[in-house]
Design a protein around this motif. Structure first.
Motif, mmCIF file in Angstrom:
data_model
loop_
_atom_site.group_PDB
_atom_site.id
_atom_site.type_symbol
_atom_site.label_atom_id
_atom_site.label_comp_id
_atom_site.label_asym_id
_atom_site.label_seq_id
_atom_site.Cartn_x
_atom_site.Cartn_y
_atom_site.Cartn_z
ATOM 1 N N SER A 5 0.829 -1.215 0.000
ATOM 2 C CA SER A 5 0.000 0.000 0.000
ATOM 3 C C SER A 5 0.860 1.260 0.000
ATOM 4 C CB SER A 5 -0.942 -0.007 1.206
ATOM 5 O OG SER A 5 -0.204 0.076 2.420
ATOM 6 N N HIS A 6 1.999 1.219 0.697
ATOM 7 C CA HIS A 6 2.894 2.373 0.703
ATOM 8 C C HIS A 6 3.436 2.642 -0.705
ATOM 9 C CE1 HIS A 6 3.525 1.044 5.085
ATOM 10 N NE2 HIS A 6 2.762 2.123 5.108
ATOM 11 N N LEU A 7 3.833 1.568 -1.376
ATOM 12 C CA LEU A 7 4.367 1.722 -2.738
ATOM 13 C C LEU A 7 3.285 2.253 -3.675
ATOM 14 C CD1 LEU A 7 6.462 -1.580 -3.072
ATOM 15 C CD2 LEU A 7 7.219 0.678 -2.313
ATOM 16 N N ALA A 8 2.068 1.749 -3.515
ATOM 17 C CA ALA A 8 0.960 2.198 -4.370
ATOM 18 C C ALA A 8 0.664 3.677 -4.147
ATOM 19 C CB ALA A 8 -0.279 1.352 -4.094
ATOM 20 N N ILE A 9 0.734 4.129 -2.894
ATOM 21 C CA ILE A 9 0.481 5.538 -2.592
ATOM 22 C C ILE A 9 1.533 6.421 -3.252
ATOM 23 C CG2 ILE A 9 0.522 7.257 -0.743
ATOM 24 C CD1 ILE A 9 -0.827 5.127 1.051
ATOM 25 N N LEU A 10 2.807 6.054 -3.096
ATOM 26 C CA LEU A 10 3.878 6.844 -3.700
ATOM 27 C C LEU A 10 3.718 6.943 -5.208
ATOM 28 C CD1 LEU A 10 7.034 5.711 -1.705
ATOM 29 C CD2 LEU A 10 6.286 8.059 -2.026
ATOM 30 N N ARG A 11 3.432 5.816 -5.833
ATOM 31 C CA ARG A 11 3.285 5.819 -7.289
ATOM 32 C C ARG A 11 2.091 6.656 -7.729
ATOM 33 N NH1 ARG A 11 2.171 0.342 -10.697
ATOM 34 N NH2 ARG A 11 0.190 0.529 -9.582
ATOM 35 N N GLU A 12 0.991 6.557 -6.999
ATOM 36 C CA GLU A 12 -0.222 7.262 -7.409
ATOM 37 C C GLU A 12 -0.098 8.765 -7.184
ATOM 38 O OE1 GLU A 12 -3.460 6.744 -9.671
ATOM 39 O OE2 GLU A 12 -2.006 5.240 -8.982
ATOM 40 N N VAL A 13 0.564 9.174 -6.099
ATOM 41 C CA VAL A 13 0.785 10.602 -5.883
ATOM 42 C C VAL A 13 1.655 11.167 -6.995
ATOM 43 C CG1 VAL A 13 1.875 12.318 -4.380
ATOM 44 C CG2 VAL A 13 0.443 10.537 -3.386
ATOM 45 N N GLN A 14 2.667 10.395 -7.411
ATOM 46 C CA GLN A 14 3.517 10.829 -8.516
ATOM 47 C C GLN A 14 2.716 10.950 -9.807
ATOM 48 O OE1 GLN A 14 6.500 11.846 -8.365
ATOM 49 N NE2 GLN A 14 7.220 11.874 -10.493
ATOM 50 N N ARG A 15 1.822 9.999 -10.047
ATOM 51 C CA ARG A 15 1.001 10.017 -11.268
ATOM 52 C C ARG A 15 -0.016 11.155 -11.257
ATOM 53 N NH1 ARG A 15 -0.814 3.645 -12.017
ATOM 54 N NH2 ARG A 15 1.076 2.886 -13.043
ATOM 55 N N GLN A 16 -0.701 11.333 -10.113
ATOM 56 C CA GLN A 16 -1.824 12.269 -10.040
ATOM 57 C C GLN A 16 -1.394 13.689 -9.719
ATOM 58 O OE1 GLN A 16 -4.731 11.290 -10.984
ATOM 59 N NE2 GLN A 16 -4.315 9.089 -11.028
ATOM 60 N N GLY A 17 -0.251 13.836 -9.042
ATOM 61 C CA GLY A 17 0.262 15.164 -8.754
ATOM 62 C C GLY A 17 -0.195 15.776 -7.454
ATOM 63 N N SER A 18 -1.081 15.105 -6.715
ATOM 64 C CA SER A 18 -1.540 15.647 -5.437
ATOM 65 C C SER A 18 -2.053 14.515 -4.560
ATOM 66 C CB SER A 18 -2.652 16.675 -5.639
ATOM 67 O OG SER A 18 -3.853 16.048 -6.039
ATOM 68 N N LEU A 19 -2.075 14.786 -3.237
ATOM 69 C CA LEU A 19 -2.604 13.798 -2.297
ATOM 70 C C LEU A 19 -4.097 13.573 -2.520
ATOM 71 C CD1 LEU A 19 -0.879 14.836 1.069
ATOM 72 C CD2 LEU A 19 -0.413 12.801 -0.298
ATOM 73 N N THR A 20 -4.823 14.656 -2.795
ATOM 74 C CA THR A 20 -6.276 14.552 -2.979
ATOM 75 C C THR A 20 -6.627 13.649 -4.154
ATOM 76 O OG1 THR A 20 -6.567 16.788 -2.084
ATOM 77 C CG2 THR A 20 -8.393 15.855 -3.345
ATOM 78 N N ALA A 21 -5.979 13.890 -5.287
ATOM 79 C CA ALA A 21 -6.263 13.083 -6.483
ATOM 80 C C ALA A 21 -5.821 11.638 -6.285
ATOM 81 C CB ALA A 21 -5.569 13.691 -7.700
ATOM 82 N N ALA A 22 -4.673 11.448 -5.608
ATOM 83 C CA ALA A 22 -4.190 10.091 -5.363
ATOM 84 C C ALA A 22 -5.140 9.339 -4.447
ATOM 85 C CB ALA A 22 -2.791 10.145 -4.756
ATOM 86 N N ALA A 23 -5.646 10.022 -3.418
ATOM 87 C CA ALA A 23 -6.580 9.390 -2.491
ATOM 88 C C ALA A 23 -7.855 8.957 -3.216
ATOM 89 C CB ALA A 23 -6.917 10.360 -1.350
#
Length: 296
Positions: A5-23
């Motif tokens: 889950s930690h790896l998925a969060i890091l990757r998604e924040v990088q992809r989406q550009g923000s915590l809100t979009a990644a969440a």
């Protein structure tokens, strides 16, 4: 402890550009996402992000963990996909990457009998990769790479599947159309048309023009083979393609192939795969079919 889950969060924040979009993408609340990363940071004793105004900036440790995520997650996702396919009695999906623009016609001639022999295997063809074709193999984006320029690295295997000659393509009435072969300087007054690939990766440049210190009058790029050949046929320029492909299109268009240099430019097409995957039956079957096929 680092988990998926930690790896998925890091990757998604990088992809989406923000915590809100990644969440939102991960179906988490922003507070849950932030709490998860803060807990990991406390456990590791190092910050992964720093706030820069409203933006998040990865630290050196964060970049390292992101690189791990980009390597590990695709492997886990591929493993899960294959296990689900096995559970359903399916074989899987063969993902083929292309680094050879004019090879689609060849690929189609291999894919058709392959699909007939392996009805429980799907084929997906990809051309654009985040890190290039070799990187796509290492990053598990693809399973096979079609390329004329193999890069032999540990963990990868490249097998030649067919040979061809790279030739100049000109209109039937062109001043070079009747030549047995041409010299580099004869292209100095020509408009050279190519696929949108950097010149140093084009054979006509790195094996013909550049060694002779010659450049064409103008270099123009076009994405599709058919439009490129239409331009050549109408006298708008010349191009370089495999002889077998030119001969196929010459049945409908007024174009002719001309040898580049007295001895020509000999090329080979390779199929590259991860060494660890060579025991996959449907992948090995595709390689064997490609090697035994008589086209071109």
């Amino acid at each position: 402890m680092i988990d998926r889950s930690h790896l998925a969060i890091l990757r998604e924040v990088q992809r989406q550009g923000s915590l809100t979009a990644a969440a939102e993408s991960l179906h988490l609340t922003q507070s849950a996402l932030s709490h998860s990363i803060k807990k990991l940071e406390r456990h590791l004793g190092v910050a992964l992000w720093l706030r820069d105004g409203r933006q998040l900036r990865l630290t050196q440790a964060g970049h390292h963990l992101l690189n791990v995520a980009q390597r590990v997650l695709p492997q886990l996702e591929l493993a899960e996909q294959r296990l689900r396919q096995y559970a359903k009695g399916e074989r899987g999906t063969l993902r083929i990457g292309m680094e050879c623009h004019p090879c689609y016609q060849w690929l189609l001639k291999v894919v058709a009998p392959y699909l007939a022999k392996w009805p429980d295997v799907d084929v997906d063809v990809r051309q654009k990769f985040q890190f290039g074709g070799i990187g796509a193999l290492f990053e598990y984006e693809i399973d096979l790479l079609v390329t004329p320029d193999p890069l032999f690295k540990s963990g990868l295997v490249f097998q030649p599947v067919f040979d061809y000659e790279q030739v100049l393509v000109v209109a039937r009435g062109h001043r070079l159309a009747d030549a047995n072969w041409i010299r580099p300087e004869q292209l100095s007054d020509e408009v050279l048309i190519s696929y949108p690939v950097s010149p140093e990766r084009l054979d006509i440049y790195n094996q013909f023009l550049l060694p002779a210190g010659v450049a064409p009058k103008r270099h123009k790029t076009i994405e599709t083979t058919e439009i490129m050949l239409q331009m050549v046929a109408s006298g708008r320029g010349v191009t370089a393609l495999p002889r077998w492909l030119v001969l196929e299109h010459a049945q409908k268009l007024p174009i002719v192939p001309v040898r580049l240099g007295k001895h020509g430019i000999a090329k080979h097409i390779y199929l590259g795969a991860r060494e660890a995957d060579l025991n996959i039956d449907y992948l090995q079957a595709f390689i064997e079919l490609a090697r035994t096929d008589q086209f071109p």
